[in-house]
Design an enzyme around this catalytic site. Structure first.
Site, short mmCIF file in Angstrom:
data_model
loop_
_atom_site.label_atom_id
_atom_site.label_comp_id
_atom_site.label_asym_id
_atom_site.label_seq_id
_atom_site.Cartn_x
_atom_site.Cartn_y
_atom_site.Cartn_z
CG ASP A 150 -4.93 5.15 3.26
OD1 ASP A 150 -5.09 4.70 4.42
OD2 ASP A 150 -3.91 5.75 2.89
CB CYS A 156 -0.99 -0.01 1.17
SG CYS A 156 -0.26 0.24 2.81
CG ASN A 160 4.42 -1.74 5.18
OD1 ASN A 160 5.52 -2.05 5.61
ND2 ASN A 160 3.47 -2.63 5.02
CB CYS A 214 -3.72 1.43 7.15
SG CYS A 214 -3.62 2.84 8.27
NE ARG A 215 -4.48 1.43 1.76
CZ ARG A 215 -4.28 2.09 0.62
NH1 ARG A 215 -5.10 1.94 -0.39
NH2 ARG A 215 -3.24 2.90 0.49
CB SER A 216 0.45 -3.40 2.74
OG SER A 216 1.20 -2.44 3.43
#
Length: 168
Positions: A136, A13, A16, A18-20
Site C-alpha cells: 500500500d 485492495c 479502493n 490506490c492499488r485496486s
C-alpha cells in the site's frame, strides 16, 4: 465462437483508492490491447472512501504512464460480487484473507450455488513479482506509487497470458 458475455474480473485492495483502481485500469489496458472480452472493476475490503475518486498521487503517477483513473469511484466489496464476478484479484495477503472470509460468509448465507468467483493474488502468475504483495503506497512517497504501477503492469501482462490460454 467467442462468448458474448464478458469474463468479469474484480481487483480488490483495502480502500479502493490506490492499488485496486490502478490495477483495474492497467489490467483493462492490457486486456483491451489483446481484444479480450473482459470486464474489469475494482473495490475495497473497507468502506473508508465510499464514492471517492482515486488518491491524487495514484492518479498523477498513472497519468504519467498514460493511465487515466479520474473517472473511477471507490466502493466496498459486497457479497453479490461473488456471484457477479468470475475472478477476484487481491492486492495483498491481508486483502486475500478478508476476501476469503467474506466469501465464506457468502457461502453460509446464500449457499454454494450463488458463488461464481475464484480468488487469487494479483501477482499469482507474475514471473517478476511471484506471489508478492502490492504494498500500500498510501503512507509513503512517490516510489511506492511507481512500484504499484510496475507490479500492476507486470501482473496484468501475466494475467492476459492466462486469459488468452483459458478463455478462447
Amino acid at each position: 465462437m467467442p462468448s458474448k458475455t464478458p469474463y468479469k474480473v474484480l481487483c480488490v485492495c483495502l480502500g479502493n483508492i490506490c492499488r485496486s483502481p490502478t490495477a483495474e485500469v492497467v489490467l483493462r489496458h492490457f486486456c483491451d490491447s489483446q481484444q479480450l472480452n473482459i470486464f474489469i472493476d475494482s473495490a475495497g475490503t473497507s468502506n473508508y472512501h465510499p464514492n471517492k475518486s482515486p488518491d491524487l498521487r495514484s492518479q498523477k503517477h498513472a497519468l504519467r504512464r498514460g493511465y487515466d483513473l479520474s473517472a473511477l469511484r471507490a466502493r466496498q466489496l459486497k457479497i453479490a460480487d461473488f456471484a457477479e464476478f468470475d475472478l477476484i484479484l487481491a492486492m495483498d495477503f491481508e486483502n486475500l484473507s478478508e476476501i476469503q472470509a467474506l466469501m465464506q460468509h457468502a457461502k453460509c448465507e446464500n449457499g454454494h450455488a450463488q458463488i461464481r468467483a475464484k480468488i487469487a493474488l494479483m501477482s499469482e502468475h507474475d514471473m517478476n513479482y511471484p506471489k508478492q504483495a502490492l504494498q500500500d503506497p498510501y503512507y509513503g512517497g512517490d516510489a511506492g506509487f511507481e512500484q504499484v504501477l510496475d507490479q500492476c503492469e507486470s501482473s496484468s501482462q501475466a494475467w492476459v497470458n492466462i486469459f488468452k490460454q483459458h478463455l478462447h
